[in-house]
Design an enzyme around this catalytic site. Structure first.
Site, mmCIF file in Angstrom:
data_model
loop_
_atom_site.group_PDB
_atom_site.id
_atom_site.type_symbol
_atom_site.label_atom_id
_atom_site.label_comp_id
_atom_site.label_asym_id
_atom_site.label_seq_id
_atom_site.Cartn_x
_atom_site.Cartn_y
_atom_site.Cartn_z
ATOM 1 N N CYS A 1 0.896 -1.174 -0.029
ATOM 2 C CA CYS A 1 -0.101 -0.068 -0.123
ATOM 3 C C CYS A 1 1.094 1.222 0.046
ATOM 4 O O CYS A 1 1.922 1.142 -0.054
ATOM 5 C CB CYS A 1 -0.893 0.154 1.323
ATOM 6 S SG CYS A 1 -1.990 -1.517 1.543
ATOM 7 N N GLY B 1 -1.639 1.287 -4.618
ATOM 8 C CA GLY B 1 -2.718 0.726 -4.438
ATOM 9 C C GLY B 1 -4.107 1.437 -4.890
ATOM 10 O O GLY B 1 -4.101 2.508 -4.511
ATOM 11 N N ASN C 1 1.655 -0.231 5.510
ATOM 12 C CA ASN C 1 2.030 -0.907 4.415
ATOM 13 C C ASN C 1 2.969 -1.874 4.818
ATOM 14 O O ASN C 1 3.900 -1.906 5.711
ATOM 15 C CB ASN C 1 3.096 0.482 3.573
ATOM 16 C CG ASN C 1 3.560 -0.233 2.224
ATOM 17 O OD1 ASN C 1 4.753 0.173 2.144
ATOM 18 N ND2 ASN C 1 3.218 -1.385 1.866
ATOM 19 N N GLY C 2 2.460 -3.230 4.340
ATOM 20 C CA GLY C 2 3.360 -4.122 4.528
ATOM 21 C C GLY C 2 2.459 -5.448 5.024
ATOM 22 O O GLY C 2 1.294 -5.442 4.672
ATOM 23 N N TYR D 1 10.089 -3.025 -9.234
ATOM 24 C CA TYR D 1 8.751 -2.882 -9.671
ATOM 25 C C TYR D 1 7.926 -1.729 -9.024
ATOM 26 O O TYR D 1 7.214 -0.762 -9.576
ATOM 27 C CB TYR D 1 8.016 -3.811 -9.766
ATOM 28 C CG TYR D 1 6.577 -3.837 -10.021
ATOM 29 C CD1 TYR D 1 6.208 -3.707 -11.439
ATOM 30 C CD2 TYR D 1 5.702 -3.633 -8.952
ATOM 31 C CE1 TYR D 1 4.652 -3.498 -11.707
ATOM 32 C CE2 TYR D 1 4.302 -3.808 -9.402
ATOM 33 C CZ TYR D 1 3.825 -3.707 -10.693
ATOM 34 O OH TYR D 1 2.413 -3.333 -10.989
#
Ligand code: AMP
Length: 493
Positions: free
Chosen positions: A23, A49, A124-125, A264
């Protein structure tokens, strides 16, 4: 009724308790228009996201929260909604969902009242021990409202016996494991946390007298904030008015940021480890070219993920670079679609062959990575259908053989093409004339980390090596969500 039970059973069968999320998070303190700045920051992080977004703000007395499905630009674009999010402190979140539950309840930031006051949290994660922690908490009487691992953190904070909020947070963080970056909003401060290995990213910026926290520097650029530095691995930063305090409660560990941010995830205009992501990606293409030259007429990138690597590849070999595929920008990232069926449809919606440049040509097609092979399979066919003579696929990272548990959606071993087929079989499967991947050494050379250096590995690179810096506890053992929470989370969908 029978039909309803059948649907429920099907949902239960498909329900995946592994809650993977990659995210975007953002936070700002001590700033007029904090929620508008947060909306802009989230907009710049939209690539991380697209399923949902949310903002929680604090005006010194009260918290305000707005959460929506969909894109930031479609939801936080009106003064009316931003006016509701009062205060000089705000945090925000863009959610990326994979196969987990897709409901408004799971959209962040979360907010909870604790005995030390309210707390907002955006994450995030992915925690590698969240299911075992959750089961333990449920046994002790905790009630979970969402199926997100972030709620485990909230519960741990709320149940801590420590008195001060920051001590409660440290208490909670000592119990969680995995790859995570957090931004939190307490009654007195904006707080940022990065996991002990720094697997997930978090940066600090400054605009006038305000500190900003964000997943990537592109979110600082959009609001004109100056990039100060990354939050270090295992560091907690506490921002109060115009001051920033740092604490490091963990035993020092060598940082191992996630290599997939380089390959990426991050936007090419973001800075990682003092260099632009664009440069790293061009270098990946250069190293790929050094290892895998082949006679061809043109180099074509898979847009946008292969753009920088293809440019590096073509420039290094003095080959012609052509846009042989044209992207429809009004469709989200293919991979981000939650089901395989929609994901493969997404490739068609998103890309079209640029016939005039590729007809009768021998093509080197470059992408950043190959995971399930959905993208390459479709694109190779698309290029041949449009008249290409030969399509040689070159991938600007090594073969992905191991799944991820830290928040990047590289799925189970079963779905990873390179974990199940050798290179020739993959080449055949995607229908290419030839296929090559960048070597691990080449990847490290491109990113500028020295593999010969004693302290290797310097990145979280388990995708290629199987070397996991944090043990995936939930995967190894206690990985079942208790039946009660499983049922409730599904039936409330
Ligand atoms: P696949 O089509 O399954 O082989 O996935 C590869 C494509 O998805 C490439 O074009 C990548 O740019 C993109 N991709 C690779 N890894 C991820 C990831 N973890 N999340 C989202 N997209 C990804």
């Amino acid at each position: 009724m029978k039909k309803h039970i059948k649907i429920l059973k099907k949902k239960l069968k498909n329900y995946n308790p592994k809650l993977k999320e990659e995210c975007g998070i953002f936070g700002v303190g001590n700033a007029k228009d904090a929620s508008a700045l947060t909306a802009l920051g989230l907009h710049a992080l939209q690539h991380r996201g697209q399923e949902g977004c949310g903002i929680v703000s604090f005006n010194g007395k009260q918290y305000f929260s707005e959460k929506r499905f969909g894109l930031v630009g479609d939801n936080f674009n009106k003064e009316k909604i931003l006016k509701k999010l009062q205060g000089d402190y705000a945090i925000g979140h863009n959610r990326y969902s994979t196969t987990g539950e897709n409901s408004l309840r799971n959209i962040q930031p979360f907010f909870a009242d604790t005995n030390a006051g309210g707390i907002g949290i955006a994450h995030n994660g992915n925690l590698t021990n969240s299911i075992s922690l959750r089961n333990k908490l449920v046994k002790e009487g905790a009630i979970f409202y969402t199926t997100s691992d972030t709620e485990t953190i909230v519960q741990l904070i709320a149940r801590s016996k420590r008195l001060k909020t920051i001590d409660k947070i440290v208490d909670a963080i000592f119990q969680i494991q995995g790859g995570y970056a957090l931004v939190m909003l307490t009654q007195t401060s904006l707080i940022g946390v990065r996991d002990p290995f720094g697997i997930r990213p978090l940066v600090i910026g400054k605009i006038k007298n305000s500190y900003v926290l964000a997943s990537e520097t592109c979110a600082l650029d959009i609001i004109g904030a100056k990039f100060l530095r990354e939050v270090e691995n295992g560091e907690i930063v506490i921002i109060k008015e115009d001051t920033l305090k740092s604490i490091k409660p963990f035993h020092p560990k060598k940082a191992r940021p996630c290599v997939f941010e380089y390959i990426y995830f991050s936007r090419p205009d973001s800075i990682l480890n003092n260099k632009s992501v664009y440069e790293y990606r061009k270098n990946l293409g250069i190293e790929l070219a050094k290892e895998n030259d082949i006679n061809a007429d043109i180099v074509v990138p898979v847009p946008d993920s292969g753009n920088a690597a293809a440019l590096g590849f073509a420039q290094h070999l003095n080959k012609k670079f052509e846009l042989g595929l044209i992207r429809n920008h009004y469709v989200g990232r293919t991979f981000i679609e939650p089901s395989q069926k929609i994901r493969s449809l997404g490739v068609k919606l998103k890309l079209n062959a640029n016939q005039s440049t590729i007809k009768e040509k021998k093509i080197i097609l470059i992408d950043d990575s190959l995971v399930r092979g959905t993208t390459s399979f479709k694109i190779v066919k698309m290029l041949y259908d449009a008249g290409a003579k030969e399509v040689h696929v070159r991938i600007a990272c090594p073969e992905i053989k191991y799944p991820d548990f830290y928040g990047v959606d590289t799925p189970t071993k079963k779905e990873l093409l390179s974990a199940n087929k050798n290179k020739d079989e993959i080449c055949k499967y995607i229908g290419a004339k030839s296929l090559e991947f960048l070597s691990l050494n080449g990847m490290y050379r491109a990113i500028g980390f020295d593999k010969r250096n004693q302290s290797y590995p310097q990145l979280t690179d388990h995708y290629f090596t199987g070397d996991y810096p944090v043990k995936p506890i939930d995967e190894l053992g206690d990985n079942k969500v208790t039946q009660l929470s499983l049922l409730s989370s599904v039936s409330n969908n």
